[in-house]
Motif scaffolding. Structure first.
Motif, PDB file in Angstrom:
ATOM      1  N   ARG A 187      -3.737  10.397   1.509  1.00 41.21           N
ATOM      2  CA  ARG A 187      -4.201   9.320   0.544  1.00 41.21           C
ATOM      3  C   ARG A 187      -2.825   9.213  -0.350  1.00 41.21           C
ATOM      4  O   ARG A 187      -2.397  10.355  -0.783  1.00 41.21           O
ATOM      5  N   ILE A 188      -2.407   8.342  -0.899  1.00 44.70           N
ATOM      6  CA  ILE A 188      -1.043   7.933  -1.547  1.00 44.70           C
ATOM      7  C   ILE A 188      -1.564   7.198  -3.020  1.00 44.70           C
ATOM      8  O   ILE A 188      -2.337   6.199  -2.923  1.00 44.70           O
ATOM      9  N   LEU A 189      -1.159   7.807  -4.044  1.00 44.05           N
ATOM     10  CA  LEU A 189      -1.301   7.297  -5.467  1.00 44.05           C
ATOM     11  C   LEU A 189      -0.074   6.393  -5.617  1.00 44.05           C
ATOM     12  O   LEU A 189       1.108   7.032  -5.655  1.00 44.05           O
ATOM     13  N   GLY A 190      -0.212   5.236  -5.846  1.00 45.73           N
ATOM     14  CA  GLY A 190       0.950   4.331  -6.399  1.00 45.73           C
ATOM     15  C   GLY A 190       0.988   3.982  -7.718  1.00 45.73           C
ATOM     16  O   GLY A 190      -0.208   3.777  -8.256  1.00 45.73           O
ATOM     17  N   ILE A 191       2.318   4.176  -8.553  1.00 43.70           N
ATOM     18  CA  ILE A 191       2.398   3.802  -9.920  1.00 43.70           C
ATOM     19  C   ILE A 191       3.427   2.761 -10.075  1.00 43.70           C
ATOM     20  O   ILE A 191       4.666   3.165  -9.732  1.00 43.70           O
ATOM     21  N   THR A 228       1.071  -2.449 -16.008  1.00 45.35           N
ATOM     22  CA  THR A 228       0.852  -0.904 -15.641  1.00 45.35           C
ATOM     23  C   THR A 228       0.012  -0.987 -14.402  1.00 45.35           C
ATOM     24  O   THR A 228      -1.248  -1.523 -14.742  1.00 45.35           O
ATOM     25  N   GLY A 229       0.683  -0.472 -13.384  1.00 47.07           N
ATOM     26  CA  GLY A 229      -0.400  -0.492 -12.305  1.00 47.07           C
ATOM     27  C   GLY A 229      -0.698   0.717 -11.414  1.00 47.07           C
ATOM     28  O   GLY A 229       0.133   1.478 -11.339  1.00 47.07           O
ATOM     29  N   CYS A 230      -1.699   1.121 -11.152  1.00 49.69           N
ATOM     30  CA  CYS A 230      -2.230   2.240 -10.249  1.00 49.69           C
ATOM     31  C   CYS A 230      -2.956   1.503  -8.894  1.00 49.69           C
ATOM     32  O   CYS A 230      -3.777   0.834  -9.027  1.00 49.69           O
ATOM     33  N   ALA A 251       0.179  12.576  -2.127  1.00 47.04           N
ATOM     34  CA  ALA A 251       1.738  12.199  -2.552  1.00 47.04           C
ATOM     35  C   ALA A 251       1.410  10.971  -3.580  1.00 47.04           C
ATOM     36  O   ALA A 251       0.576  10.301  -3.648  1.00 47.04           O
ATOM     37  N   ILE A 252       2.514  11.174  -4.269  1.00 49.27           N
ATOM     38  CA  ILE A 252       2.416   9.963  -5.474  1.00 49.27           C
ATOM     39  C   ILE A 252       3.728   9.284  -5.240  1.00 49.27           C
ATOM     40  O   ILE A 252       4.816   9.716  -5.099  1.00 49.27           O
ATOM     41  N   ALA A 253       3.686   7.849  -5.316  1.00 46.78           N
ATOM     42  CA  ALA A 253       4.904   7.184  -5.245  1.00 46.78           C
ATOM     43  C   ALA A 253       5.064   6.239  -6.473  1.00 46.78           C
ATOM     44  O   ALA A 253       3.932   5.931  -6.925  1.00 46.78           O
ATOM     45  N   TYR A 254       6.068   6.045  -6.859  1.00 46.18           N
ATOM     46  CA  TYR A 254       6.330   5.240  -8.231  1.00 46.18           C
ATOM     47  C   TYR A 254       7.594   4.703  -8.168  1.00 46.18           C
ATOM     48  O   TYR A 254       8.441   4.602  -6.993  1.00 46.18           O
ATOM     49  N   THR A 255       7.573   3.504  -8.846  1.00 55.19           N
ATOM     50  CA  THR A 255       8.867   2.494  -8.876  1.00 55.19           C
ATOM     51  C   THR A 255       9.860   3.283  -9.700  1.00 55.19           C
ATOM     52  O   THR A 255       9.924   3.552 -10.699  1.00 55.19           O
ATOM     53  N   ARG A 256      11.013   3.362  -8.933  1.00 52.03           N
ATOM     54  CA  ARG A 256      12.268   3.924  -9.631  1.00 52.03           C
ATOM     55  C   ARG A 256      13.197   2.872 -10.130  1.00 52.03           C
ATOM     56  O   ARG A 256      14.292   3.433 -10.634  1.00 52.03           O
ATOM     57  N   GLY A 257      12.988   1.632  -9.916  1.00 46.90           N
ATOM     58  CA  GLY A 257      13.900   0.559 -10.272  1.00 46.90           C
ATOM     59  C   GLY A 257      13.662  -0.477  -9.276  1.00 46.90           C
ATOM     60  O   GLY A 257      12.952  -0.398  -8.200  1.00 46.90           O
ATOM     61  N   PRO A 258      14.367  -1.620  -9.458  1.00 49.52           N
ATOM     62  CA  PRO A 258      15.024  -2.017 -10.878  1.00 49.52           C
ATOM     63  C   PRO A 258      13.855  -2.545 -11.847  1.00 49.52           C
ATOM     64  O   PRO A 258      12.693  -2.836 -11.366  1.00 49.52           O
TER      65      PRO A 258
END
Ligand code: KG4
Ligand code: ZN
Length: 339
Positions: free
Chosen positions: A2-6, A13-15, A75-82
């Motif tokens: 299961r992956i949490l996305g941010i 702000t999205g999860c 695992a956690i995935a997040y936006t690193r850019g742009p």
């Protein structure tokens, strides 16, 4: 798995929580649109602070929605850019700290590849090579998706993005913010051929570049030539003509790209992918030209955390992660290849 996305690159702000099969276990968004509407655009410092306030309750809400605890996340995935650097830093720092506190990995991913994640959710059979049309508020790009999360840039806008063209035209017409969806609704029953507006660069069929700044200028001139009464009476026709000018360019370029690369699938992603006229025109073009246009669900076209979790789930299945984890306001796609 299961992956949490941010997602915190701009003003939403999205999860989201997605499992390895692509099932959506949670989808929560806190929109700041009302906060920024007062200023007619996004104020970066306010956005960063609002993300900080929203994140913790939003993640709790997502976990509750999924019936999970943080210990159930792999695992956690997040936006690193742009995106806006302050806003990105809030999301990245939050994601990394939370991942470290429970001993799971975190992955920083490209925002636009995240939008593509939403298309993979809509159609899991989407398989490279295929063409990607990105049309959002900040970006308009055409790419070729290749196996192994590699991408080749085919062309991008020289000036405004397609969403920006919707927003700026709508602003000139006095519509609210963001004007894209409002303009689309206002033009739904208008005459799409009432006003002749420019379709830039279409005389260059070998290029996949876009330009929308001329359209904005033409709309500004047109609006200035109308009195207040005409602006109201002709609003539906104006909106329909503007929408058609933008959609025409996107459709014709996308068909060209699909044909030039001999592919059978086209993924259309970014906020503008929610546009009904664009969806309809590309579906029709697909039937005519022998390709399938894949769109994310309308609720996943705008910025959200589900899409970040979705692209991470896809990458996790192949164990392929970008090396660079730096947070950047501007950055090329991870896996961008020359040619
Ligand atoms: O991808 P997105 O949510 O944020 C960025 O990363 O930019 O895209 C937002 C853009 C805005 O310009 C908004 O006006 C546009 O997408 N948009 C639309 C529609 N819904 C959102 N444009 C035209 N028609 C729509 N239905
Ligand atoms: Zn976006």
């Amino acid at each position: 798995m299961r992956i949490l996305g941010i997602e915190t690159s701009c003003d939403e702000t999205g999860c989201g929580i997605v499992d390895e099969t692509g099932a959506i276990l949670a989808h929560t968004v806190a929109s700041q649109v009302d906060v920024h509407a007062v200023y007619g655009g996004v104020v970066p410092e306010i956005a960063a602070r609002a993300h900080l306030t929203a994140l913790s309750p939003l993640i709790s809400q997502a976990l509750r929605e999924a019936g999970l605890g943080l210990g159930d996340i792999d695992a956690i995935a997040y936006t690193r850019g742009p995106g806006l650097i302050g806003a990105l830093l809030v999301g990245a720092t939050f994601a990394r700290a939370m991942a470290r506190s429970v001993g799971i990995p975190s992955y920083g991913l490209h925002h636009l590849e995240g939008h593509l994640g939403a298309a993979y959710l809509a159609d899991p059979t989407l398989k490279p090579p295929f063409v990607i049309l990105v049309a959002s508020g900040g970006h308009t790009e055409m790419l070729l998706a290749l196996p192994g999360f590699q991408y080749r840039m085919l062309g991008r806008t020289r000036d405004d993005a397609a969403g920006e063209a919707f927003d700026k035209s709508g602003k000139l017409l006095g519509l609210g913010y963001p004007a894209g969806p409002i303009l689309a609704r206002a033009g739904a029953h208008g005459d799409r051929r009432a006003y002749a507006l420019p379709r830039a660069l279409l005389d260059r069929p070998d290029s996949f570049e876009f330009s929308f700044s001329g359209l904005k200028t033409a709309v500004a001139r047109l609006v200035a030539s109308l009195d207040e009464e005409a602006k109201v009476a002709k609003q539906a026709d104006l909106c329909a003509s503007i929408e058609e000018a933008i959609v025409d360019v996107l459709v014709r370029r996308a068909v060209q790209a699909v044909q030039a690369h001999g592919v059978e699938q086209l993924a259309v992603v970014g906020g503008v992918a929610a546009n009904q006229r664009l969806r309809q025109r590309l579906a029709e073009a697909g039937v005519r030209e022998g390709f399938r246009a894949v769109f994310p669900k309308p609720s996943l076209c705008g910025d959200n955390g589900v899409m970040m979790a979705a692209i991470a789930a896809r990458r996790a299945n192949e164990g392929l992660w970008p090396q660079d984890q730096t947070v950047r306001a501007t950055m090329p796609w991870d896996g961008l290849v020359a040619g």
